[in-house]
Design an enzyme around this catalytic site. Structure first.
Site, mmCIF file in Angstrom:
data_model
loop_
_atom_site.group_PDB
_atom_site.id
_atom_site.type_symbol
_atom_site.label_atom_id
_atom_site.label_comp_id
_atom_site.label_asym_id
_atom_site.label_seq_id
_atom_site.Cartn_x
_atom_site.Cartn_y
_atom_site.Cartn_z
ATOM 1 N N CYS A 1 0.814 -1.218 0.000
ATOM 2 C CA CYS A 1 0.000 0.000 0.000
ATOM 3 C C CYS A 1 0.848 1.269 0.000
ATOM 4 O O CYS A 1 0.354 2.348 -0.355
ATOM 5 C CB CYS A 1 -0.941 0.003 1.205
ATOM 6 S SG CYS A 1 -2.019 -1.447 1.282
ATOM 7 N N HIS B 1 -3.398 6.977 2.980
ATOM 8 C CA HIS B 1 -3.801 5.712 2.375
ATOM 9 C C HIS B 1 -5.192 5.353 2.880
ATOM 10 O O HIS B 1 -5.471 5.411 4.074
ATOM 11 C CB HIS B 1 -2.799 4.612 2.745
ATOM 12 C CG HIS B 1 -3.297 3.238 2.445
ATOM 13 N ND1 HIS B 1 -3.765 2.883 1.202
ATOM 14 C CD2 HIS B 1 -3.413 2.130 3.230
ATOM 15 C CE1 HIS B 1 -4.145 1.608 1.237
ATOM 16 N NE2 HIS B 1 -3.941 1.139 2.447
ATOM 17 N N ASN C 1 -10.089 -0.391 0.000
ATOM 18 C CA ASN C 1 -8.633 -0.324 0.032
ATOM 19 C C ASN C 1 -8.100 -0.810 -1.318
ATOM 20 O O ASN C 1 -8.206 -1.988 -1.641
ATOM 21 C CB ASN C 1 -8.114 -1.196 1.170
ATOM 22 C CG ASN C 1 -6.599 -1.153 1.312
ATOM 23 O OD1 ASN C 1 -5.886 -0.731 0.407
ATOM 24 N ND2 ASN C 1 -6.104 -1.604 2.454
#
Length: 325
Positions: free
Chosen positions: A113, A252, A282
């Site tokens: 990520c 994020h 996500n």
């Protein structure tokens, strides 16, 4: 000295929307359970002609258009991904071919990520050496192909998409001026995705369960909030910048509990934090560039103002970045 400046942004999202209500038909969950714990209401799922490299190419093409740059002008293409189209060649090579960026060299990076933020630091250092370089940085994921759809703790979290940015050197005071990046490989078991099973019997492992995402959610939550906050505070202190100096924070998009706890720990006002996790879930390395492009097109990125990025992912990898937009 010229700094690395984002000249244009772009994003690309699959057409199919998978809602929490639809997930109730796939796994033992409910819209209330997912929304209350993650803030996610829907996510995009890739379909026909929406392979990783195709989403990446589309996002890259939009970023080039936004920057007013032709593909032949590119010197480098970097794709951050944990769900590449193939292990070899790189997704970046597929993108280079699709765009016709014949003068660019190309490769992928994997920092989960945190990949796009790592990539921005990479681009910053290239441009420090060669200010005239034009770099296309993309975060692209098709995580729907890499989740266990029987595991309600992970399959509800992830989505597909791509985001991109074009960078080059600029001497007007704008650009990336600070980064604070970290990794701790000792904690890899908290969040990982295994490789396909080895074709060499001597390298096959008894603990192999499948090539899909596995996560210890409670521990990840604790590490994510603390480590991102520490990284941001360290970065702000090193540049003598206060929270009040930040125009917009783009974190994020992991889940809403992490984002709210991070915001509270840092003391950043709600209106200064960009959140779109409810729409896309996500999307790993694509998370920040998709949000960056949305913020850009919504007019929330103001020329000359300071933007803060912060991220956390498998590895473990995490960090923060400051730029003057």
């Amino acid at each position: 000295m010229k700094k690395a400046v984002i000249l244009g942004t772009g994003s690309s999202l699959p057409e199919r929307i998978l809602t929490n209500a639809e997930l109730e038909q796939v796994v033992d969950t409910s819209d209330e359970w997912v929304t209350s714990r993650t803030g996610i209401r829907m996510r995009r799922i890739a379909g026909t002609n929406e392979q990783n490299y195709q989403l990446a190419t589309s996002a890259g093409r939009r970023a080039l258009a936004d920057a007013g740059i032709q593909p032949e002008e590119l010197d480098l293409i970097v794709v951050a991904t944990i769900s590449p189209h193939m292990i070899m060649p790189s997704t970046a090579c597929f993108v280079q071919a699709e765009l016709g960026a014949v003068n660019a060299f190309a490769y992928d990076i994997n920092a989960a990520c945190a990949g796009f933020t790592y990539g921005l630091d990479l681009a910053r250092n290239y441009i420090h050496s060669r200010p005239d370089m034009k770099i296309l940085l993309i975060g692209a994921e098709t995580l729907s192909a890499r989740v266990n759809w029987a595991d309600r703790n992970t399959c509800v979290l992830f989505g597909d998409g791509a985001g991109a940015a074009v960078l080059s050197g600029c001497g007007d005071g704008r650009g990336i001026f600070g980064t604070n990046l970290h990794a701790d490989g000792r904690l890899w078991k908290l969040l990982f995705m295994d490789s396909p099973e080895s074709r060499n019997p001597d390298l096959q492992r008894e603990d192999w369960q499948g090539a899909f995402i596995q996560m210890n959610g409670s521990d990840i939550f604790k590490y994510a909030v603390r480590l991102m906050a520490e990284s941001v505070n360290s970065l702000l202190t090193s540049h003598a910048i206060g929270v009040d100096d930040i125009s917009l924070m783009i974190p994020h998009q992991a889940n809403i509990r992490i984002l709210k706890n991070l915001r509270d720990r840092l003391g950043v006002p709600e209106e200064k934090v960009f959140i779109n996790v409810d729409k896309y879930g996500n999307t790993s390395a694509a998370s920040i560039p998709i949000a960056l492009d949305e913020a850009n097109r919504q007019g929330r990125l103001v020329r000359g103002k300071i933007v803060l990025l912060c991220t956390f992912g498998g590895g473990l990898t995490w960090g923060s970045l400051l730029m003057r937009w």
